[in-house]
Design a protein around this motif. Structure first.
Motif, short mmCIF file in Angstrom:
data_model
loop_
_atom_site.label_atom_id
_atom_site.label_comp_id
_atom_site.label_asym_id
_atom_site.label_seq_id
_atom_site.Cartn_x
_atom_site.Cartn_y
_atom_site.Cartn_z
N MET A 802 0.82 -1.20 0.00
CA MET A 802 0.00 0.00 0.00
C MET A 802 0.86 1.26 0.00
SD MET A 802 -2.76 1.43 2.76
CE MET A 802 -1.47 2.15 3.75
N ILE A 803 1.91 1.28 0.80
CA ILE A 803 2.70 2.51 0.91
C ILE A 803 3.45 2.79 -0.39
CG2 ILE A 803 4.73 1.41 1.95
CD1 ILE A 803 3.33 4.87 2.77
N TRP A 804 3.93 1.74 -1.06
CA TRP A 804 4.65 1.96 -2.32
C TRP A 804 3.69 2.37 -3.44
CZ3 TRP A 804 9.50 3.01 -3.05
CH2 TRP A 804 10.43 2.59 -2.11
N VAL A 805 2.51 1.78 -3.47
CA VAL A 805 1.53 2.19 -4.49
C VAL A 805 1.06 3.62 -4.22
CG1 VAL A 805 -0.73 1.70 -5.49
CG2 VAL A 805 0.81 -0.18 -4.94
N ALA A 806 0.88 3.95 -2.94
CA ALA A 806 0.49 5.32 -2.59
C ALA A 806 1.54 6.32 -3.08
CB ALA A 806 0.30 5.44 -1.08
N LYS A 807 2.82 5.98 -2.91
CA LYS A 807 3.89 6.88 -3.38
C LYS A 807 3.86 7.00 -4.89
CE LYS A 807 8.90 7.59 -3.20
NZ LYS A 807 8.91 8.91 -2.55
N ALA A 808 3.66 5.86 -5.59
CA ALA A 808 3.62 5.88 -7.05
C ALA A 808 2.51 6.80 -7.56
CB ALA A 808 3.42 4.47 -7.59
N LEU A 809 1.36 6.77 -6.90
CA LEU A 809 0.22 7.59 -7.33
C LEU A 809 0.39 9.04 -6.91
CD1 LEU A 809 -2.70 5.12 -6.53
CD2 LEU A 809 -1.54 5.48 -8.71
N LEU A 810 0.97 9.24 -5.71
CA LEU A 810 1.18 10.60 -5.21
C LEU A 810 2.12 11.38 -6.14
CD1 LEU A 810 0.97 12.77 -2.95
CD2 LEU A 810 2.88 11.62 -1.84
N LEU A 811 3.17 10.72 -6.60
CA LEU A 811 4.14 11.40 -7.46
C LEU A 811 3.52 11.92 -8.74
CD1 LEU A 811 7.25 9.02 -7.18
CD2 LEU A 811 6.89 11.20 -6.04
N ARG A 812 2.51 11.24 -9.25
CA ARG A 812 1.90 11.63 -10.54
C ARG A 812 0.57 12.34 -10.36
NH1 ARG A 812 0.23 6.36 -13.94
NH2 ARG A 812 -1.13 7.86 -14.97
N TYR A 813 0.22 12.72 -9.11
CA TYR A 813 -1.03 13.43 -8.80
C TYR A 813 -2.26 12.61 -9.19
CZ TYR A 813 1.59 17.84 -8.16
OH TYR A 813 2.46 18.80 -7.73
N HIS A 814 -2.21 11.30 -9.05
CA HIS A 814 -3.37 10.47 -9.40
C HIS A 814 -4.44 10.63 -8.32
CE1 HIS A 814 -5.83 7.01 -10.47
NE2 HIS A 814 -5.15 6.93 -11.61
N PRO A 815 -5.70 10.79 -8.71
CA PRO A 815 -6.76 11.03 -7.71
C PRO A 815 -6.92 9.87 -6.72
CG PRO A 815 -7.69 10.72 -9.91
CD PRO A 815 -6.23 10.88 -10.10
N LEU A 816 -6.57 8.64 -7.10
CA LEU A 816 -6.75 7.51 -6.18
C LEU A 816 -5.67 7.45 -5.10
CD1 LEU A 816 -7.84 4.65 -8.63
CD2 LEU A 816 -9.25 5.94 -7.03
N SER A 817 -4.73 8.41 -5.14
CA SER A 817 -3.75 8.45 -4.04
C SER A 817 -4.39 8.92 -2.74
CB SER A 817 -2.58 9.37 -4.41
OG SER A 817 -3.03 10.71 -4.54
N THR A 818 -5.45 9.72 -2.85
CA THR A 818 -6.08 10.27 -1.63
C THR A 818 -6.66 9.18 -0.73
OG1 THR A 818 -6.56 12.32 -2.82
CG2 THR A 818 -7.79 11.91 -0.79
#
Length: 1031
Positions: A802-818
């Motif tokens: 979860m933490i690595w996927v969250a980082k991957a999405l956060l870096l690209r401003y993906h809405p599912l990072s929230t």
């Protein structure tokens, strides 16, 4: 029309008699709208302009000038002619009328329809009827702006005035003191010089009126709204003084005089001005001042206490020598360059031969500065100096003296390199080549470490000069470097040798291919254990150190493709021998071999040849060796391959990722295809030494929970997660599913962590769309299910994914990072995962070394940290306030990890709002939280916000408590913060002075010197608080 006329008269009356300044703007608006003309305005002003009262006439003229300032673009040539005649006549009127007249004339100078001859007429009236320096600041600025405008639009007319224009400007500027006006005046003077105005007999006057400000001594007041700096004034004045050779006879004596000053800034300005001026001069301009200039420059270099002044003096000497080198010699003219260099030789050359060599460095620096000026100067200087230096070296016996002479010779070679006009031009040192080579090789043969280090630097400099090293010299140099690599244990020497070898290999790769690489390969693969099992431990350690040096050297020399073709097989053979056990390489040596491969991948030129070397040789070989080791298994009897070690695999990953990141798209696609085929389908056809069993399943769960094969997923991560973003990874859906499964079910930390990283790296680069969203949602659902089950045995694995996927999405401003970060916040209250969740915020906010970074072509948007902080800081504060007491440290640690990774400017602006939490974090028992919080607070304490001063007692109490922390880094950071607090407003901190001084007595006896040093500085500042005289 009657109404417009009445309106105009009303406006004039209200402005002149009613003193309503706003009516000028209304009048200008009416003029622009066509309600009346400029001549009608003049008629309406008739009574005001002819009034017997000077102040009334001044108000009338001021109204006209303000209207012209707004409406000068619409005037006709006839109107301008009439207005000019009026204004020129008004210059003879009462002095109170002069300021508005000048404003009007300035507006007219902006007109594009100025009649021919009007500029000359205007200036004659101005210079004849106005004493500029008796005017106020604004009016003087108005005059300077008039001149600038006319120089831009009516240059030919102004040049027609001849030297009268220069004389008029000199009279206008003489005595100016305001820095704002000086900038304008210097601009005018520079225009006069650069645009070829006739100076006539007023050359000296123009120089005197500007040079009286040299050197500039100006310090702007604090919060200066005009933004004028001392550097700006210095540069604009320097442009004037150095703009023409006509000033040489006046400027050079002035510089010589100013160099006698005791003011350091005056010396520096003078030297920099000298260097700038001589670039415009010819040798005849300098001839009569050479002795005085040399005496001043010699004194500044021999007796200086400032490196800046010394550097400026040397730069000035180089500029003078360069100017003299440009002189064209006639049969009956004196050679100014030789004359000047003779002065330098007379005062400097004998210092190179003194027994104690005390003044050798300043003398050498002066000679080198002259040598670097031109090719001609370098020939003269080297011919005069080099025989003496070579003789000195051969006659000296002390190593310190010989080292000094080597350094001097090296500096000469470097200075000559800068003066060469072409890189392939024959060096001026060719005549001294045999002696220089003999000097270098004899120094390399010495046992003194400092001498050897200096000799390697000199050898590098010689190699960079065309024609100084023959092929036989290069081979001898390689022999010496090889010997030092194999025998010299001194770390400083080995570092210098490796650096020298890298520089030489870039220029002469063949010698290293034929001599150095085979020799060090032979020595590395000699195993002392085979020869004598009772070998002394010290000798074993020495052999290990030799291998480390050789591995570093292999990386350093591999900067050409031809060398890479020879060096990389040796490094791969190290891994192969370590794996088979045929040679006893340690795990550390294997890791160093991988690091050398990585360094080669980083530094080698990105060509198709090197790309194929990595694609066809290195990456397949690494995968093959790792797979062989994995198939043997971690529990096999006998020799255990070091390639099973986590440290070795972790060192292989950057080798693969660095090389894959630099591959051209066709090779990158082939690499991705082969890697995925190997890990998904067990296709080993692309691997060398193909003796692997069929049906290998590297991403499937191994029997008996074996980890030797599953941990190889880190190599897959290196392959597919570093490829350029446009490269398509085959079978992506199946690959993501297998990686997710491994992440959530494998029990081996390296395996499930690497699988999670690989999954995240692929998700980060995958194109936006429904396929990506649905896959993320399925993964999130599975992860949340595992995390919500408190009895699950794979919660840690699910959390890692979860933490690595969250980082991957956060870096690209993906809405599912929230939703993922919201889940992470909720886990701060989890009894088992809470501390891990707090630590994970550091991973979210910091750069990752092996995946999800820009060097791996990850999709990283700008300012993602600031965005995350602004969206989530309020959630963190709310969670802290609602959390039970035992869970609050998790929130404090999370906050500290987030804030500590923000840019400093963001920290300073945002921290006041989080101050209460940060003060609370100082009381947290976790030393990591304490240290990161202190590092956040330190920059804020330099300019404390009011909220911080209000919490001063709590802050000081917590900082003093940390002085007794068991961690040295925490004690040092707390003392630095206490030191910063001593600069708060004195009335605020005075009540705490006695308490702080008592508390700071204890760290004065700390067992660590660095802590004692900080305590002394902090306590000294606190003693000055409230003391008589202050700080």
């Amino acid at each position: 029309m009657a109404a417009d006329s009445a309106l105009l008269l009303s406006l004039v009356e209200e402005y002149v008699s009613g003193l309503q300044d706003s009516k000028a703007k209304d009048t200008a608006t009416g003029l622009r709208d066509g309600q009346f003309t400029i001549l009608q305005l003049v008629e309406a002003l008739g009574l005001s302009l002819t009034s017997s009262q000077p102040h009334t006439r001044a108000r009338g003229v001021q109204l006209l000038s303000e209207v012209l300032h707004e409406c000068y673009e619409g005037l006709t040539e006839r109107e301008v002619e009439v207005l000019l005649a009026f204004y020129e006549n008004r210059l003879k009127d009462h002095y109170v009328i002069t300021p508005p007249v000048l404003q009007g004339l300035r507006a007219l100078t902006k007109c594009t329809v100025l009649p021919p001859g009007s500029a000359v007429s205007m200036l004659r009236s101005l210079f004849q009827d106005v004493h500029v320096q008796s005017l106020m600041l604004t009016e003087r600025a108005c005059v300077y702006n008039m001149l600038i405008n006319l120089m831009e639009s009516r240059e030919a007319e102004l040049k027609g005035l001849g030297a009268d224009f220069v004389f008029g400007f000199v009279q206008s500027m003489d005595g100016e003191r305001d820095p704002r006006n000086l900038l304008l005046a210097f601009q005018i003077a520079n225009n006069i010089i650069q645009r070829g105005y006739d100076l006539g007999k007023f050359t000296e006057e123009l120089f005197e009126v500007t040079s009286c400000y040299f050197p500039i001594d100006f310090s702007p007041p604090p919060n200066d709204p005009h933004g004028i700096t001392r550097e700006e004034l210095i540069q604009t004045l320097r442009n004037v003084l150095t703009g023409t050779p006509k000033f040489a006879e006046f400027l050079l004596p002035l510089i010589i005089e100013k160099l006698d000053s005791d003011v350091q800034s005056a010396k520096l300005d003078s030297l920099q001005t000298l260097a700038a001026s001589v670039s415009q001069y010819e040798h005849k301009d300098l001839a009569e001042f050479l002795e005085g200039l040399w005496a001043s420059l010699r004194r500044e270099v021999f007796q200086t206490s400032s490196e800046k002044i010394e550097s400026a003096g040397l730069a000035a000497l180089t500029a003078i020598t360069s100017c003299l080198s440009r002189s064209v010699l006639n049969s009956d003219s004196e050679d100014s360059l030789c004359t000047f260099l003779d002065l330098i030789f007379k005062d400097c050359k004998h210092h190179l031969c003194e027994p104690d060599l005390k003044l050798v460095w300043p003398s050498a620096k002066l000679l080198q500065a002259a040598c670097s000026a031109s090719n001609r100067a370098s020939h003269i200087v080297t011919a005069a100096v080099m025989p003496s230096l070579l003789e000195q070296y051969n006659s000296r016996t002390q190593c310190s003296h010989r080292r000094t002479l080597l350094e001097v010779v090296q500096r000469f070679i470097q200075s000559v390199k800068s003066s060469q006009s072409a890189e392939k031009e024959e060096s001026v040192f060719v005549a001294f080549r045999p002696s220089l080579c003999s000097m270098v090789f004899s120094a390399l043969a010495e046992s003194n470490a400092s001498l050897q280090i200096t000799a390697t630097s000199l050898l590098t400099s010689l190699a960079q000069q065309a024609g100084l090293l023959t092929d036989s010299d290069i081979e001898l140099a390689v022999d010496h470097l090889t010997r030092l690599l194999l025998t010299e244990d001194d770390d400083r020497v080995s570092l210098a040798v490796v650096e020298c070898a890298g520089a030489l290999a870039a220029l002469h790769p063949q010698a290293f291919i034929t001599k150095l690489i085979p020799r060090i390969k032979k020595e590395m693969f000699f195993d002392p254990v085979d020869q004598d099992n009772n070998k002394a431990a010290s000798e074993q350690q020495s052999h290990h150190a030799m291998r480390k040096r050789c591995l570093s050297a292999l990386a350093a020399v591999s900067c050409q493709a031809s060398v890479v073709q020879e060096s990389t097989p040796v490094l791969l053979e190290v891994l192969s021998s370590a794996h088979t056990g045929s040679v006893g390489f340690s795990v550390e040596e294997v890791v160093l071999a991988c690091s050398s491969l990585q360094r080669i991948a980083e530094q080698v030129k990105d060509t198709e040849e090197t790309g194929r070397c990595f694609h066809e040789l290195i990456i397949p070989r690494l995968l093959s060796l790792s797979l062989q080791a994995a198939l043997q298994g971690e529990g096999s009897p006998g020799h255990c391959s070091p390639l099973l070690q986590q440290s070795v695999l972790s060192a292989m990953v950057p080798v693969i990722s660095t090389s894959c990141a630099r591959l051209q798209p066709p090779l990158a696609e082939q690499t991705a295809s082969k890697a995925v085929a190997l890990f998904l389908n067990g296709d080993v056809s692309a691997l060398p030494n193909n003796s692997f069993p069929s049906h290998i399943q590297l991403l499937k769960k191994q029997p008996g929970d074996s980890w030797s094969q599953s941990q190889l997923v880190c190599l897959l991560m290196g392959c597919v997660c570093s490829l350029p973003r446009g490269v398509e990874v085959p079978q992506i859906e199946q690959l993501l599913s297998e990686l997710e499964e491994m992440s959530c079910t494998c029990s081996h930390p390296l395996s499930y962590t690497s699988a999670a990283k690989c999954f995240a790296g692929l998700v980060n680069k995958r194109p936006q769309g429904d396929d990506l969203n649905s896959h993320i949602q399925r993964t999130m659902k599975r992860v949340c299910s595992e995390l919500d089950s408190l009895t699950s045995s794979t919660r840690s694995q699910a959390f890692t994914l979860m933490i690595w996927v969250a980082k991957a999405l956060l870096l690209r401003y993906h809405p599912l990072s929230t939703p993922m970060t919201d889940k992470l916040f909720s886990l701060l209250d989890d009894p088992d995962l809470g501390p891990m969740a707090a630590d994970s915020f550091s991973l979210l906010m910091s750069d990752s070394a092996d995946v999800l970074n820009r060097s791996c072509h990850a999709d990283v948007r700008i300012m993602y940290r600031q965005r995350f902080f602004s969206e989530n800081s309020a959630k963190l504060v709310q969670g802290f306030n609602a959390a039970p007491q035992e869970k609050k440290p998790n929130y404090l640690k999370a906050l500290s990890n987030i804030v500590n990774n923000l840019p400093k400017q963001v920290q300073i602006s945002e921290l006041p709002a989080l101050l209460s939490l940060l003060l609370e974090a100082l009381s947290c028992p976790d030393q990591g939280v304490q240290l990161s919080t202190l590092s956040c607070l330190e920059p804020v304490l330099a300019d404390p916000p009011p909220a911080l001063i209000q919490q001063l007692e709590a802050l000081i109490n917590r900082l003093l408590a940390l002085n007794s922390s068991p961690a040295m880094s925490v004690r040092i950071a707390s003392l630095r913060c206490i030191h910063a607090v001593s600069h708060f407003p004195e009335h605020e901190i005075l009540p705490f002075r006695a308490r702080v001084l008592r508390a700071l007595a204890r760290p004065l006896d700390d067992k660590k010197r660095l802590v004692r040093k900080e305590a002394v500085q902090a306590r000294g500042e606190w003693f000055l608080v409230g003391s008589p005289g202050g700080r």
